[in-house]
Design an enzyme around this catalytic site. Structure first.
Site, short mmCIF file in Angstrom:
data_model
loop_
_atom_site.label_atom_id
_atom_site.label_comp_id
_atom_site.label_asym_id
_atom_site.label_seq_id
_atom_site.Cartn_x
_atom_site.Cartn_y
_atom_site.Cartn_z
N GLY A 182 0.81 -1.23 0.00
CA GLY A 182 0.00 0.00 0.00
C GLY A 182 0.83 1.27 0.00
CB SER A 239 -1.42 4.34 -3.65
OG SER A 239 -2.32 4.07 -2.59
CB VAL A 266 -3.09 -7.52 1.00
CG1 VAL A 266 -1.85 -6.68 0.74
CG2 VAL A 266 -4.19 -6.71 1.67
CG ASN A 309 1.04 1.05 5.02
OD1 ASN A 309 0.84 1.81 5.97
ND2 ASN A 309 0.64 1.34 3.78
CB SER A 330 -4.57 1.22 14.84
OG SER A 330 -5.30 2.34 15.30
CE1 TYR A 333 -8.26 0.34 11.05
CE2 TYR A 333 -8.33 1.45 13.18
CZ TYR A 333 -7.67 1.16 12.00
OH TYR A 333 -6.41 1.68 11.77
CE LYS A 356 -5.27 -1.47 11.46
NZ LYS A 356 -4.20 -1.73 10.47
#
Ligand code: NAP
Length: 277
Positions: A11, A13, A59, A85, A137, A150, A154
């Site tokens: 990742g 970009s 991924v 990442n 995170s 989320y 994590k």
């Protein structure tokens, strides 16, 4: 003196991945970065014609990961450092959010990262050296309403990272879970997925959280370039940390969580130990 290494970063970009790639290239590392379009690959490779190598990979394309990693090992360079990442945030009250959203969140943030680790480990283990950084995170330690999936993803990646670090230390491979606070990336902007609201009972607890996140997007405290430099310091360390927090917000909130957890453990200690025997 900085030793030149080859980093594979998923990742690249935007956000942390892009910032880490740029800072790593600046200090002379080679970077293989994954992206999801031909245009993004072109943009990335133009950063450094002899140092930046783009590869197209989602991924969650689990069947493609092993061959992408093998091809990089054969045609670019042995991978010294893997940085998992690639990831995104799902925002939504748990009761309102379909299981399909949770599966997608875990596919990208957890299963994708694990698949990448499983692909590089045979090479690193054979060489008896390597470093894996997993971008988790502060949400891998603390929670708030509206990001249950989320935080779950994590927390999972934190746990997997820590256990893996104990398995592979004997082979000279370090694992670092990097837990950033709030940073100025595309995380809360174009990358976030949001489940539509449907249960008014949750308005009071959730609406202010969503509004605050929208208002803060782009104005977060953390600078991704400084995060990149911190990660490069961890990569250069003789004994890299297993957990690394980034940002004073992460520091305060995680310390507060650990202290509240300790208070609760103490308050219930007699009940806890009453089950022995
Ligand atoms: P970002 O600017 O949105 O970057 C996310 C990157 O992940 C993009 O390059 C994106 O590619 C890539 N990606 C997303 N899904 C992917 C998939 N299925 N396969 C391959 N690549 C994928 O956000 P960011 O903040 O830098 O996010 C990087 C990591 O930091 C994430 O794991 C995030 O959870 C974590 N994090 C961020 C913060 C923060 O405050 N920013 C805090 C703690 C942790 P495309 O461009 O193709 O979408």
């Amino acid at each position: 003196m900085q030793i030149s290494k080859t980093l594979l970063i998923t990742g690249v970009s935007s956000g942390f991945g892009r910032a880490l790639a740029q800072e790593a290239l600046t200090v002379g590392h080679k970077v293989v970065g994954t992206v999801r379009s031909v245009q993004a690959r072109r943009d990335f490779e133009s950063l450094a014609p002899h140092g930046a190598f783009g590869r197209i990979l989602d991924v969650t394309d689990f069947d493609a990961i092993d061959s992408v990693v093998s091809e990089i090992e054969a045609n670019v360079s042995p991978i010294d450092v893997l940085v998992n990442n690639a990831g995104y945030g799902h925002e939504g009250i748990m009761e309102e959010s379909p299981l399909s959203e949770m599966r997608r969140q875990f596919d990208v943030n957890v299963f994708g990262s694990v698949a990448m680790m499983k692909a590089v480990l045979p090479f690193m283990r054979t060489r008896r050296r390597g470093h894996i950084l997993n971008i988790t995170s502060m949400g891998g330690f603390i929670t708030m309403p509206g990001i249950a999936y989320y935080c779950g993803s994590k927390f999972a990646l934190e746990g997997i990272s820590e256990a893996l670090s104990k398995e592979v230390k004997q082979f000279g491979i370090a694992v670092t879970a990097v837990a950033p606070g709030s940073f100025r990336t595309d995380w809360a902007g174009r990358s976030m997925t949001r489940t539509a609201r449907s249960i008014v009972d949750y308005d009071d607890v959730f609406d202010p959280v969503r509004k605050a996140r929208e208002e803060k997007s782009g104005k977060q405290l953390g600078d991704p370039r400084k995060a990149a430099r911190a990660m490069l310091a961890a990569i250069a360390a003789d004994s890299p940390p297993v957990h690394l927090l980034l940002g004073s917000d992460a520091l305060g909130l995680v310390r507060g969580k650990l202290s509240a957890l300790d208070d609760e453990i103490r308050a219930w200690e007699s009940v806890t130990v009453s089950t022995d025997g």
